[in-house]
Design an enzyme around this catalytic site. Sequence first.
Site, PDB file in Angstrom:
ATOM      1  N   TYR A  16     -37.270  21.433  -0.508  1.00 48.79           N
ATOM      2  CA  TYR A  16     -38.171  22.282  -0.549  1.00 48.79           C
ATOM      3  C   TYR A  16     -37.920  23.501  -1.551  1.00 48.79           C
ATOM      4  O   TYR A  16     -37.098  23.699  -2.006  1.00 48.79           O
ATOM      5  CB  TYR A  16     -38.464  22.839   0.960  1.00 48.79           C
ATOM      6  CG  TYR A  16     -37.585  23.595   1.792  1.00 48.79           C
ATOM      7  CD1 TYR A  16     -36.234  24.192   1.255  1.00 48.79           C
ATOM      8  CD2 TYR A  16     -37.837  23.633   3.170  1.00 48.79           C
ATOM      9  CE1 TYR A  16     -35.357  24.715   2.228  1.00 48.79           C
ATOM     10  CE2 TYR A  16     -36.929  24.281   3.986  1.00 48.79           C
ATOM     11  CZ  TYR A  16     -35.878  24.641   3.438  1.00 48.79           C
ATOM     12  OH  TYR A  16     -35.127  25.371   4.411  1.00 48.79           O
ATOM     13  N   GLU A  17     -39.028  24.507  -1.631  1.00 46.79           N
ATOM     14  CA  GLU A  17     -38.853  25.605  -2.566  1.00 46.79           C
ATOM     15  C   GLU A  17     -38.532  25.031  -3.907  1.00 46.79           C
ATOM     16  O   GLU A  17     -38.044  25.599  -5.000  1.00 46.79           O
ATOM     17  CB  GLU A  17     -37.663  26.616  -2.399  1.00 46.79           C
ATOM     18  CG  GLU A  17     -37.976  27.542  -1.390  1.00 46.79           C
ATOM     19  CD  GLU A  17     -39.291  28.509  -1.588  1.00 46.79           C
ATOM     20  OE1 GLU A  17     -39.365  28.829  -2.900  1.00 46.79           O
ATOM     21  OE2 GLU A  17     -39.693  28.875  -0.523  1.00 46.79           O
ATOM     22  N   GLY A  18     -39.382  23.755  -4.430  1.00 50.33           N
ATOM     23  CA  GLY A  18     -39.079  23.282  -5.617  1.00 50.33           C
ATOM     24  C   GLY A  18     -37.776  22.290  -5.545  1.00 50.33           C
ATOM     25  O   GLY A  18     -36.952  22.443  -5.541  1.00 50.33           O
TER      26      GLY A  18
END
Length: 593
Positions: free
Chosen positions: A440-442
């Site tokens: 997550y978060e890229g």
Amino acid sequence: MAEYQVPLKDMSFILYDVLKADELWQSLPALADHVDRDTADAILQECAKIAEQEIAPLLRVGDEEGVSFENGKVTTAPGYKEAFQTYVEGGWTGLGGLPEYGGMGMPKVITALHEEMLCSADISFSLYPGLSAGAGLSLGKHGSEELKQTYLTKMIAGEWTGSMCLTESHAGSDLGIIRTKAIPQEDGSYRITGNKIFITAGEHDLAENIVHLVLAKLPDAPAGPRGISLFLVPKINVNDDGSLGDENGVSCGSIEHKMGIHGSATCVMNFDDAKGYLVGEVNKGLACMFTMMNFERVGVGIQGIGSAERSYQNALEYAKDRLQGRALTGAKSPDQAADSIMVHGDVRRMLLNMKALTEGSRALSTYISLQLDLSTYAEGDAQKKGENLAALLTPIAKAFFTDMGFESTVAGQQVFGGHGFIREWGQEQLVRDTRITQIYEGTNGIQAMDLLARKVVASKGALFTLFADEVKAFIAENSEAEMSEFIQPLEIALDDLQSLTDSLIASSSDDINILGTAANDYLHVFGYTAMAFIWASMAKAAQGKLAQGDAFYQGKIKTARYYFARILPRRLSLINTAKQSSDVLFDIEDDLF
């Protein structure tokens, strides 16, 4: 599972002996009046208490009980609500918040170490205040004064929490194709309609209101990411006098059933003609969101560090107690049935890998946090340098620290042997919880592309040169004989990284696909080299303390020596693969996979 103990001595060593953060605070007018060494120490010591005593005991129950969902409402695991209230009463939700809205205004180097404590204690719990802090950062930078007075003050106080609503089922990393709509209203508000998925802390029972920051598009918005706007959408509408009014058109449709972080509510959120308010300018939503992205991505990297630290403490305690076999050189404990597994070279390899990578990550994370502080509080050239270095190193913080963190949780599990695979010891939970940090978060692959394509190649190497000059200055300042065992390999590693950087910039003009095929290897080469820089810095600081006779400093030097001898060489094979043409990947037709 070992009882978690915050590594306060290591944190203090990094802050004051290595990075001289206390001197920097006093040199910056924006910080000098409200943060010094005594203040920082008091904050970290008190945070350690709440992490060890209130939050760490929730790790197992958060995993086994998790969150429950019924009739659109989420109930957190037993103990979470009480711990969160204790956390709020201690003022911790406002640690990094703007002072003019009730926060303490502490710099990132302090909040980053605070975050690590929470993540080591329980990643799932840490996500609730963490999402609020991130949402508050964006709101504080881009929200109107009215929105900040109405919502930010409550978020900083911990009375309300926040969430970030970006992802849709068809639009993950490609936010330009989101479908959530925002319709302007005559009173200046907007009506928000759409669905968001994977929303951390989108619904829960820890606070009386949840403030959602939602990406959406106006009907006449340009196509792609240039048409995205950001809106504040409260779960419960707020009356003119600040009291809570009627429910907004916001609901939780379901929660996800996940591999790990079971104590964190990951929600499908539905916005049905919900009342929202514009944050920042129309069609500038991504810019508003990216205000907090560097901070948030460093925060995810810290989650990897926190898990790695907990894994190391568990594995070390187990290894010292577990009796199996004898040392190759003869029995070390002849009065016992067997020696501890600490006598086995492979166990020591795993433990030292974990120690070197975790302590190196903590120090490098704090160095990056210091750049974020310079970008926020400094002026002129110092501010610009901090901003550029933070931008360059943020993808390394997110991807490299989480990759190394996951490696360390798996290594800890391996130290436990079969006991690491069963739930009783708690080690397998760390493996499951940490896995999401690489996603997550890229995803980490996207972070690698951000580093190589957007930061290094797009700047024609200028951002890389900024980092390289910093390392070269350190090398030049530390040419004395006692530092040669660290400086010489660091200089070689930097030269190799410079050569690889130049090669990829040149190759990409003819072979654009090499940016994708080399990015992951390049990020790791960069990460190992940057960590060599910070380990050399720690060795330098530790050498200056050896006269005190404290074994801690001797341990630092020996761990630095291990890093340079056994971990830094990993980069060599990565350099070779990164330089290979992309043809070997793209010359294989899809139907041959």
